[in-house]
Design a protein around this motif. Structure first.
Motif, mmCIF file in Angstrom:
data_model
loop_
_atom_site.group_PDB
_atom_site.id
_atom_site.type_symbol
_atom_site.label_atom_id
_atom_site.label_comp_id
_atom_site.label_asym_id
_atom_site.label_seq_id
_atom_site.Cartn_x
_atom_site.Cartn_y
_atom_site.Cartn_z
ATOM 1 N N ARG A 77 0.850 -1.186 0.000
ATOM 2 C CA ARG A 77 0.000 0.000 0.000
ATOM 3 C C ARG A 77 0.886 1.237 0.000
ATOM 4 N NH1 ARG A 77 -5.517 0.914 3.412
ATOM 5 N NH2 ARG A 77 -6.159 2.805 2.332
ATOM 6 N N LEU A 78 0.625 2.108 -0.957
ATOM 7 C CA LEU A 78 1.355 3.367 -1.074
ATOM 8 C C LEU A 78 0.539 4.473 -0.428
ATOM 9 C CD1 LEU A 78 2.390 3.241 -4.841
ATOM 10 C CD2 LEU A 78 3.667 2.360 -2.869
ATOM 11 N N TRP A 79 1.217 5.306 0.320
ATOM 12 C CA TRP A 79 0.627 6.500 0.915
ATOM 13 C C TRP A 79 1.418 7.668 0.346
ATOM 14 C CZ3 TRP A 79 -3.506 5.482 4.118
ATOM 15 C CH2 TRP A 79 -3.643 4.153 4.541
ATOM 16 N N LEU A 80 0.927 8.256 -0.731
ATOM 17 C CA LEU A 80 1.630 9.342 -1.410
ATOM 18 C C LEU A 80 1.237 10.656 -0.748
ATOM 19 C CD1 LEU A 80 1.005 8.117 -5.063
ATOM 20 C CD2 LEU A 80 2.980 7.641 -3.607
ATOM 21 N N VAL A 81 2.192 11.287 -0.098
ATOM 22 C CA VAL A 81 1.948 12.503 0.672
ATOM 23 C C VAL A 81 2.638 13.667 -0.026
ATOM 24 C CG1 VAL A 81 2.312 13.666 2.887
ATOM 25 C CG2 VAL A 81 1.866 11.193 2.827
ATOM 26 N N ARG A 82 1.895 14.715 -0.307
ATOM 27 C CA ARG A 82 2.541 15.919 -0.829
ATOM 28 C C ARG A 82 3.201 16.650 0.338
ATOM 29 N NH1 ARG A 82 0.196 21.305 -3.799
ATOM 30 N NH2 ARG A 82 2.265 22.192 -4.219
ATOM 31 N N HIS A 83 4.371 17.164 0.090
ATOM 32 C CA HIS A 83 5.114 17.920 1.103
ATOM 33 C C HIS A 83 4.273 19.086 1.627
ATOM 34 C CE1 HIS A 83 5.644 21.153 -1.783
ATOM 35 N NE2 HIS A 83 5.973 20.224 -2.672
ATOM 36 N N GLY A 84 4.733 19.687 2.713
ATOM 37 C CA GLY A 84 4.050 20.837 3.309
ATOM 38 C C GLY A 84 4.085 22.054 2.402
ATOM 39 N N PRO A 85 3.379 23.120 2.768
ATOM 40 C CA PRO A 85 3.288 24.309 1.929
ATOM 41 C C PRO A 85 4.630 25.033 1.767
ATOM 42 C CG PRO A 85 2.142 24.653 4.021
ATOM 43 C CD PRO A 85 2.601 23.241 4.008
ATOM 44 N N THR A 86 4.817 25.599 0.599
ATOM 45 C CA THR A 86 6.031 26.387 0.320
ATOM 46 C C THR A 86 5.697 27.858 0.107
ATOM 47 O OG1 THR A 86 5.885 26.039 -2.066
ATOM 48 C CG2 THR A 86 7.171 24.425 -0.778
ATOM 49 N N HIS A 87 4.451 28.161 -0.143
ATOM 50 C CA HIS A 87 3.971 29.527 -0.408
ATOM 51 C C HIS A 87 4.551 30.110 -1.696
ATOM 52 C CE1 HIS A 87 2.216 29.097 3.501
ATOM 53 N NE2 HIS A 87 3.396 29.007 4.078
ATOM 54 N N GLN A 88 5.020 29.244 -2.575
ATOM 55 C CA GLN A 88 5.507 29.690 -3.878
ATOM 56 C C GLN A 88 4.313 30.031 -4.765
ATOM 57 O OE1 GLN A 88 9.035 29.669 -5.112
ATOM 58 N NE2 GLN A 88 9.131 29.871 -2.897
ATOM 59 N N ARG A 89 4.416 31.093 -5.511
ATOM 60 C CA ARG A 89 3.370 31.487 -6.464
ATOM 61 C C ARG A 89 3.893 31.414 -7.889
ATOM 62 N NH1 ARG A 89 0.650 30.271 -2.771
ATOM 63 N NH2 ARG A 89 -0.311 31.666 -1.291
ATOM 64 N N VAL A 90 4.985 30.685 -8.036
ATOM 65 C CA VAL A 90 5.633 30.521 -9.340
ATOM 66 C C VAL A 90 5.841 29.033 -9.572
ATOM 67 C CG1 VAL A 90 6.759 32.784 -9.285
ATOM 68 C CG2 VAL A 90 7.933 30.801 -8.295
ATOM 69 N N MET A 91 6.214 28.674 -10.797
ATOM 70 C CA MET A 91 6.485 27.271 -11.127
ATOM 71 C C MET A 91 7.642 26.792 -10.239
ATOM 72 S SD MET A 91 4.504 26.587 -13.915
ATOM 73 C CE MET A 91 5.246 25.405 -14.974
ATOM 74 N N THR A 92 7.422 25.685 -9.566
ATOM 75 C CA THR A 92 8.435 25.172 -8.652
ATOM 76 C C THR A 92 8.630 23.687 -8.926
ATOM 77 O OG1 THR A 92 7.699 26.779 -7.009
ATOM 78 C CG2 THR A 92 9.135 25.011 -6.239
ATOM 79 N N GLY A 93 9.725 23.396 -9.583
ATOM 80 C CA GLY A 93 10.047 22.016 -9.910
ATOM 81 C C GLY A 93 11.235 21.549 -9.102
ATOM 82 N N TRP A 94 12.413 21.572 -9.705
ATOM 83 C CA TRP A 94 13.617 21.061 -9.043
ATOM 84 C C TRP A 94 14.322 22.125 -8.207
ATOM 85 C CZ3 TRP A 94 16.717 16.994 -12.294
ATOM 86 C CH2 TRP A 94 15.864 15.933 -12.606
ATOM 87 N N ARG A 95 13.847 23.377 -8.246
ATOM 88 C CA ARG A 95 14.422 24.403 -7.358
ATOM 89 C C ARG A 95 14.185 23.970 -5.932
ATOM 90 N NH1 ARG A 95 12.083 29.155 -6.560
ATOM 91 N NH2 ARG A 95 10.230 28.411 -7.639
ATOM 92 N N ASP A 96 15.186 24.100 -5.107
ATOM 93 C CA ASP A 96 15.067 23.657 -3.718
ATOM 94 C C ASP A 96 14.580 24.829 -2.874
ATOM 95 O OD1 ASP A 96 15.145 21.417 -2.174
ATOM 96 O OD2 ASP A 96 17.320 21.354 -1.960
ATOM 97 N N VAL A 97 13.317 24.798 -2.516
ATOM 98 C CA VAL A 97 12.715 25.886 -1.743
ATOM 99 C C VAL A 97 12.293 25.362 -0.370
ATOM 100 C CG1 VAL A 97 11.933 27.103 -3.819
ATOM 101 C CG2 VAL A 97 10.401 25.499 -2.696
ATOM 102 N N PRO A 98 12.285 26.236 0.635
ATOM 103 C CA PRO A 98 11.937 25.792 1.991
ATOM 104 C C PRO A 98 10.453 25.479 2.139
ATOM 105 C CG PRO A 98 12.309 28.158 1.962
ATOM 106 C CD PRO A 98 12.652 27.652 0.592
#
Length: 192
Positions: A3-24
């Protein structure tokens, strides 16, 4: 059964495209983290993308679970030249490509970026490796919106475009049961 439990990380408050950029990540909503922790199985193995927003979210869920090494194949879609740009800037820069990228997900990619098909294959390969090494098990995978969306069609039969229509909120959980090669979706974007 795995069983997979896919969890999205917590909020980043980014309002721009955020892919591989490492943001807090902002993990100040301790009540939401407590609810998430209580909802997820205690005996699960825990793995995350290697991006800091996923790592720190997984760290918040680790104390009672076995942590596996970070996995860079669980990263978000690589938005290439669009990473860090607002959607209006992306539209102005690449008006035709940016529209087609979302309306016809498949082999199209942002300049110097990654396609939907590439992220789907990359994340699926990582999940298959985890399953082969640990099945049967509960696997909590802390990842990203695109990485999670990319696996929904396998469990639902939906198209990529339909999968992209699902909301995948910060700290939302999508669960999938896997028996042999049969993937069955549970809840999508459950917010405990």
């Amino acid at each position: 059964m795995t069983r997979l439990w896919l969890v999205r990380h917590g909020p980043t408050h980014q309002r721009v495209m955020t892919g591989w950029r490492d943001v807090p990540v902002d993990l100040s909503d301790t009540a939401a983290l407590t609810r998430l922790d209580a909802y997820l199985p205690r005996n699960a193995l825990l793995v995350s993308s290697d991006l800091i927003r996923a790592v720190q979210t997984a760290d918040a869920l680790t104390p009672s679970r076995t942590r596996l090494p970070h996995c860079n194949d669980l990263r978000e879609i690589d938005f290439g030249a669009w990473d860090g740009l607002h959607h209006t800037q992306v539209s102005a820069r690449d008006p035709v490509l940016s529209r087609q990228f979302w309306e016809n997900p498949g082999d199209l990619a942002a300049p110097n970026g990654e396609s939907w098909n590439n992220v789907t294959t990359r994340v699926f390969r990582a999940i298959q490796t985890l399953i082969a090494a640990h099945a049967p098990a509960h696997l909590i995978i802390v990842a990203h919106m695109g990485a999670i969306m990319s696996q929904i069609p396998r469990a639902t039969g939906q198209t990529a475009f339909q999968a992209m229509g699902h909301s995948i909120d910060p700290l939302g959980v999508t669960d999938i049961k896997i028996r042999a090669k049969d993937w069955q979706i549970g809840r999508i974007n459950h917010r405990p």
